[in-house]
Design a protein around this motif. Structure first.
Motif, PDB file in Angstrom:
ATOM      1  N   GLN A 181     -14.643   4.539   9.364  1.00 37.73           N
ATOM      2  CA  GLN A 181     -13.377   4.324   8.671  1.00 37.73           C
ATOM      3  C   GLN A 181     -12.425   5.437   9.050  1.00 37.73           C
ATOM      4  O   GLN A 181     -12.765   6.607   8.912  1.00 37.73           O
TER       5      GLN A 181
ATOM      6  N   SER B 216      -8.220  -3.584   5.901  1.00 39.81           N
ATOM      7  CA  SER B 216      -8.761  -2.822   4.773  1.00 39.81           C
ATOM      8  C   SER B 216     -10.277  -2.950   4.736  1.00 39.81           C
ATOM      9  O   SER B 216     -10.861  -3.754   5.441  1.00 39.81           O
ATOM     10  N   ARG B 217     -10.874  -2.166   3.886  1.00 42.41           N
ATOM     11  CA  ARG B 217     -12.320  -2.227   3.676  1.00 42.41           C
ATOM     12  C   ARG B 217     -12.541  -2.510   2.199  1.00 42.41           C
ATOM     13  O   ARG B 217     -12.097  -1.767   1.335  1.00 42.41           O
ATOM     14  N   ASP B 218     -13.229  -3.585   1.912  1.00 41.21           N
ATOM     15  CA  ASP B 218     -13.490  -3.978   0.536  1.00 41.21           C
ATOM     16  C   ASP B 218     -14.617  -3.122  -0.034  1.00 41.21           C
ATOM     17  O   ASP B 218     -15.667  -2.978   0.578  1.00 41.21           O
TER      18      ASP B 218
ATOM     19  N   TYR C 233      -2.968  -6.425   5.556  1.00 46.17           N
ATOM     20  CA  TYR C 233      -3.139  -5.167   6.273  1.00 46.17           C
ATOM     21  C   TYR C 233      -4.640  -4.886   6.341  1.00 46.17           C
ATOM     22  O   TYR C 233      -5.362  -5.138   5.369  1.00 46.17           O
TER      23      TYR C 233
ATOM     24  N   LEU D 282       0.822  -1.209   0.000  1.00 45.29           N
ATOM     25  CA  LEU D 282       0.000   0.000   0.000  1.00 45.29           C
ATOM     26  C   LEU D 282       0.855   1.258   0.000  1.00 45.29           C
ATOM     27  O   LEU D 282       0.534   2.237  -0.678  1.00 45.29           O
TER      28      LEU D 282
END
Length: 119
Positions: free
Chosen positions: A107, A53-55, A51, A28
């Protein structure tokens, strides 16, 4: 080419294959140019090394057709979903309907704001 696995139970190190994540902090950083915070692992599935994350994607929607991709299982479904794409919609595919459930997710940014001296 460096071969690595994520969420694989077998030890394949004798073949030079390491356990890493599909999406790592370093990947990233390399892609975005931003240093990221060191975070405690929050595996997406058992054995996952990714790591956090948000899909934001949806299965069976990518037109690229890569043979190694797990996200597309049905080429016909990909074509059908693509026809429902509307660039003015807030969704990747289709539109929000009255029976859809929308959940707000907290988030936070993982960008490391602390200055450092990388040597």
């Amino acid at each position: 080419m460096h071969i690595k696995t994520c969420a694989e139970k077998l030890d394949l190190s004798e073949y030079g294959i390491t356990h890493e994540g599909c999406i790592t902090r370093q990947i990233l950083k390399d892609v975005t140019g931003y240093p990221l915070k060191e975070l405690k692992s929050q595996p997406l599935r058992q054995g996952c090394h990714c790591y956090p994350s948000r899909d934001i994607g949806e299965y069976d929607t990518c037109l690229h057709g890569c043979i190694y991709c797990y996200a597309n299982e049905d080429k016909q479904l990909v074509q059908e979903k693509y026809k429902r794409h509307d660039p003015s919609s807030p969704l990747l595919i289709g539109h929000i309907h009255s029976d859809d459930v929308i959940r707000l997710a907290k988030q936070e940014s993982y960008i490391e704001r602390q200055l450092s001296f990388d040597l």
